[in-house]
Design a protein around this motif. Sequence first.
Motif, short mmCIF file in Angstrom:
data_model
loop_
_atom_site.label_atom_id
_atom_site.label_comp_id
_atom_site.label_asym_id
_atom_site.label_seq_id
_atom_site.Cartn_x
_atom_site.Cartn_y
_atom_site.Cartn_z
N LEU A 170 -6.25 -5.36 -8.47
CA LEU A 170 -5.44 -4.87 -9.59
C LEU A 170 -4.32 -3.97 -9.10
CD1 LEU A 170 -8.24 -4.11 -12.20
CD2 LEU A 170 -6.46 -5.87 -12.38
N ARG A 171 -4.61 -3.16 -8.11
CA ARG A 171 -3.60 -2.25 -7.56
C ARG A 171 -2.45 -3.05 -6.95
NH1 ARG A 171 -4.14 1.61 -2.47
NH2 ARG A 171 -2.45 3.04 -2.92
N VAL A 172 -2.79 -4.10 -6.23
CA VAL A 172 -1.75 -4.96 -5.65
C VAL A 172 -0.94 -5.61 -6.76
CG1 VAL A 172 -1.37 -7.12 -4.38
CG2 VAL A 172 -2.91 -5.39 -3.45
N ARG A 173 -1.62 -6.15 -7.75
CA ARG A 173 -0.93 -6.81 -8.86
C ARG A 173 0.00 -5.84 -9.59
NH1 ARG A 173 -4.72 -9.07 -13.24
NH2 ARG A 173 -5.78 -9.79 -11.39
N LYS A 174 -0.49 -4.63 -9.84
CA LYS A 174 0.33 -3.63 -10.53
C LYS A 174 1.52 -3.20 -9.67
CE LYS A 174 -1.67 -0.44 -13.02
NZ LYS A 174 -2.58 0.67 -13.43
N THR A 175 1.31 -3.13 -8.37
CA THR A 175 2.40 -2.75 -7.46
C THR A 175 3.46 -3.84 -7.43
OG1 THR A 175 0.85 -1.45 -6.13
CG2 THR A 175 2.96 -2.02 -5.11
N ILE A 176 3.05 -5.08 -7.38
CA ILE A 176 4.01 -6.19 -7.41
C ILE A 176 4.76 -6.19 -8.73
CG2 ILE A 176 4.23 -8.71 -7.47
CD1 ILE A 176 1.92 -8.76 -5.38
N ASP A 177 4.05 -5.98 -9.83
CA ASP A 177 4.70 -5.91 -11.14
C ASP A 177 5.74 -4.78 -11.16
OD1 ASP A 177 3.13 -8.00 -12.02
OD2 ASP A 177 1.78 -6.74 -13.20
N TYR A 178 5.38 -3.65 -10.58
CA TYR A 178 6.30 -2.51 -10.51
C TYR A 178 7.56 -2.89 -9.72
CZ TYR A 178 8.32 1.81 -8.73
OH TYR A 178 9.19 2.80 -8.37
N LEU A 179 7.37 -3.53 -8.58
CA LEU A 179 8.51 -3.91 -7.74
C LEU A 179 9.40 -4.95 -8.43
CD1 LEU A 179 6.75 -3.99 -4.27
CD2 LEU A 179 8.45 -2.32 -5.06
N VAL A 180 8.78 -5.89 -9.11
CA VAL A 180 9.56 -6.90 -9.85
C VAL A 180 10.36 -6.23 -10.95
CG1 VAL A 180 9.37 -8.88 -11.42
CG2 VAL A 180 8.06 -8.84 -9.28
N ASP B 260 0.83 -1.20 0.00
CA ASP B 260 0.00 0.00 0.00
C ASP B 260 0.86 1.26 0.00
OD1 ASP B 260 -2.68 1.25 0.17
OD2 ASP B 260 -1.91 1.97 2.10
N ALA B 261 1.92 1.25 0.79
CA ALA B 261 2.81 2.41 0.85
C ALA B 261 3.49 2.66 -0.49
CB ALA B 261 3.85 2.22 1.95
N VAL B 262 3.95 1.59 -1.14
CA VAL B 262 4.59 1.73 -2.45
C VAL B 262 3.57 2.24 -3.47
CG1 VAL B 262 5.66 0.47 -4.37
CG2 VAL B 262 6.36 0.00 -2.01
#
Length: 99
Positions: free
Chosen positions: A82-92, A32-34
């Motif tokens: 979707l927000r979680v998925r996009k955030t994980i994709d961003y971090l990866v 959430d913070a990211v």
Amino acid sequence: DYLRRQGETVDDLRREFRSRAEREVKADLVLDAVARRENITAGDDDLNAEAVRLAEAYGQPVEEMRRLMSRPDVRAEVEASLRVRKTIDYLVELATQSG
């Protein structure tokens, strides 16, 4: 009983669940913070693409999935996912660029 066969007690099970819950909450807070810092959101295009993906996955008409996703509670859940998925994709992506 199950716990006895596993050689565990109720307290062991509670400790395990507590530990797992703590890890999940910490991960959710970090994601959430990211997402907030990077302004990661799920917009209409993301929702439409997800409606198509889910319709195909469940063998439902896309319009039926869109109708379901128009409910505020369902839309909020899908947006959060979707927000979680996009955030994980961003971090990866960030991690793979660094290495």
